[in-house]
Design a protein around this motif. Sequence first.
Motif, mmCIF file in Angstrom:
data_model
loop_
_atom_site.group_PDB
_atom_site.id
_atom_site.type_symbol
_atom_site.label_atom_id
_atom_site.label_comp_id
_atom_site.label_asym_id
_atom_site.label_seq_id
_atom_site.Cartn_x
_atom_site.Cartn_y
_atom_site.Cartn_z
ATOM 1 N N LEU A 57 0.840 -1.200 0.000
ATOM 2 C CA LEU A 57 0.000 0.000 0.000
ATOM 3 C C LEU A 57 0.871 1.244 0.000
ATOM 4 O O LEU A 57 1.967 1.236 0.557
ATOM 5 C CB LEU A 57 -0.875 0.001 1.261
ATOM 6 N N CYS A 58 0.404 2.296 -0.651
ATOM 7 C CA CYS A 58 1.099 3.582 -0.600
ATOM 8 C C CYS A 58 0.765 4.268 0.724
ATOM 9 O O CYS A 58 -0.401 4.423 1.076
ATOM 10 C CB CYS A 58 0.671 4.477 -1.765
ATOM 11 N N LEU A 59 1.813 4.692 1.439
ATOM 12 C CA LEU A 59 1.648 5.347 2.724
ATOM 13 C C LEU A 59 2.355 6.692 2.717
ATOM 14 O O LEU A 59 3.265 6.918 1.920
ATOM 15 C CB LEU A 59 2.233 4.479 3.846
ATOM 16 N N ALA A 60 1.953 7.583 3.606
ATOM 17 C CA ALA A 60 2.584 8.895 3.715
ATOM 18 C C ALA A 60 4.037 8.737 4.133
ATOM 19 O O ALA A 60 4.395 7.843 4.903
ATOM 20 C CB ALA A 60 1.831 9.755 4.729
ATOM 21 N N MET A 61 4.886 9.618 3.632
ATOM 22 C CA MET A 61 6.314 9.548 3.898
ATOM 23 C C MET A 61 6.628 9.560 5.393
ATOM 24 O O MET A 61 7.608 8.962 5.833
ATOM 25 C CB MET A 61 7.034 10.708 3.211
ATOM 26 N N SER B 290 -3.852 -3.981 3.074
ATOM 27 C CA SER B 290 -4.865 -3.202 2.357
ATOM 28 C C SER B 290 -5.825 -4.074 1.559
ATOM 29 O O SER B 290 -6.848 -3.601 1.083
ATOM 30 C CB SER B 290 -4.199 -2.196 1.405
ATOM 31 N N ARG B 291 -5.492 -5.364 1.412
ATOM 32 C CA ARG B 291 -6.382 -6.268 0.674
ATOM 33 C C ARG B 291 -7.506 -6.788 1.566
ATOM 34 O O ARG B 291 -8.376 -7.520 1.118
ATOM 35 C CB ARG B 291 -5.598 -7.437 0.105
ATOM 36 N N GLN B 292 -7.486 -6.417 2.847
ATOM 37 C CA GLN B 292 -8.562 -6.793 3.747
ATOM 38 C C GLN B 292 -9.634 -5.703 3.740
ATOM 39 O O GLN B 292 -9.337 -4.533 3.537
ATOM 40 C CB GLN B 292 -8.021 -6.968 5.168
ATOM 41 N N ASN B 293 -10.864 -6.084 3.974
ATOM 42 C CA ASN B 293 -11.943 -5.109 4.045
ATOM 43 C C ASN B 293 -11.866 -4.330 5.358
ATOM 44 O O ASN B 293 -11.324 -4.817 6.354
ATOM 45 C CB ASN B 293 -13.303 -5.790 3.936
ATOM 46 N N CYS B 294 -12.415 -3.139 5.353
ATOM 47 C CA CYS B 294 -12.483 -2.332 6.569
ATOM 48 C C CYS B 294 -13.322 -3.083 7.602
ATOM 49 O O CYS B 294 -14.455 -3.493 7.308
ATOM 50 C CB CYS B 294 -13.113 -0.975 6.261
ATOM 51 N N PRO B 295 -12.808 -3.290 8.823
ATOM 52 C CA PRO B 295 -13.559 -4.044 9.827
ATOM 53 C C PRO B 295 -14.779 -3.306 10.382
ATOM 54 O O PRO B 295 -15.588 -3.903 11.083
ATOM 55 C CB PRO B 295 -12.516 -4.282 10.930
ATOM 56 N N ILE B 296 -14.908 -2.034 10.062
ATOM 57 C CA ILE B 296 -16.073 -1.269 10.526
ATOM 58 C C ILE B 296 -17.235 -1.387 9.544
ATOM 59 O O ILE B 296 -18.329 -1.815 9.906
ATOM 60 C CB ILE B 296 -15.711 0.219 10.727
ATOM 61 N N ASP C 271 -14.346 -2.578 0.806
ATOM 62 C CA ASP C 271 -12.969 -2.606 0.321
ATOM 63 C C ASP C 271 -12.182 -1.364 0.738
ATOM 64 O O ASP C 271 -12.716 -0.253 0.760
ATOM 65 C CB ASP C 271 -12.980 -2.726 -1.211
ATOM 66 N N ILE C 272 -10.931 -1.557 1.073
ATOM 67 C CA ILE C 272 -10.047 -0.450 1.429
ATOM 68 C C ILE C 272 -9.101 -0.115 0.283
ATOM 69 O O ILE C 272 -8.886 1.048 -0.044
ATOM 70 C CB ILE C 272 -9.227 -0.779 2.695
#
Length: 261
Positions: free
Chosen positions: A124-128, A141-147, A151-152
């Motif tokens: 996943l791309c993340l902030a520096m 990031s391939r997991q769904n949001c648990p809330i 898809d995330i």
Amino acid sequence: MAATAREDGVRNLAQGPRGCEHYDRACLLKAPCCDKLYTCRLCHDTNEDHQLDRFKVKEVQCVNCEKLQHAQQTCEGCSTVFGEYYCNICHLFDKDKKQYHCENCGICRIGPKEDFFHCLKCNLCLAMNLRGKHKCIENVSRQNCPICLEDIHTSRVVAHVLPCGHLLHRTCYEEMLKEGYRCPLCMHSALDMTRYWRQLDNEVAQTPMPSEYQNVTVDILCNDCNRRSTVQFHILGMKCKLCESYNTAQAGGRRASVDPQ
């Protein structure tokens, strides 16, 4: 919804708004799956019983001259610019938001590109500012949001990285904090609770337990450091001896200490 340019109500910029609630663009995508015209894949997916594969889009229709043509940034019939930004891989047309295509993610991200890095383990791309400062979870990031259970990875909603490494949609994270402070997957504190723990120290000190409970101890498991310890029972909370967090759970029955004779 599916429509021709005229039915969709999309006009030249000088005559009114264009695009949809999701994207600012001057073309319609011809869905390769059903041959219908939609402003974007999200509009398509909302109205159909199947999903549009963005990578298989081959043709677009100009909203001004209505010419159906090969997917490209500028209309070959009237020179209308379909989008300030165009990706010929994702076939994403939109106004300029400093987007960039990440080959590792496989999709376009909102930049600027120099403000982000791709974590190969998290995928996943993340902030520096998270480089070397986040907990990696493989393909998180391939997991769904648990809330919201959606898809995330391909979501248009920004992902929030918790200290434990799990991801939530930023909007879901903000809603979660209205009711709790723990990751819904691992129960680790979702933010720095140090200040609150020190306040709780003061409250515990000012709230002595009844005499029959003053020598009672209990085994606890800390959700933050994942270690066990034996502490004095208190109704307001039981503090981990090892990391000083109150994010703990009772891991055994209560027992009273025996006073020496």
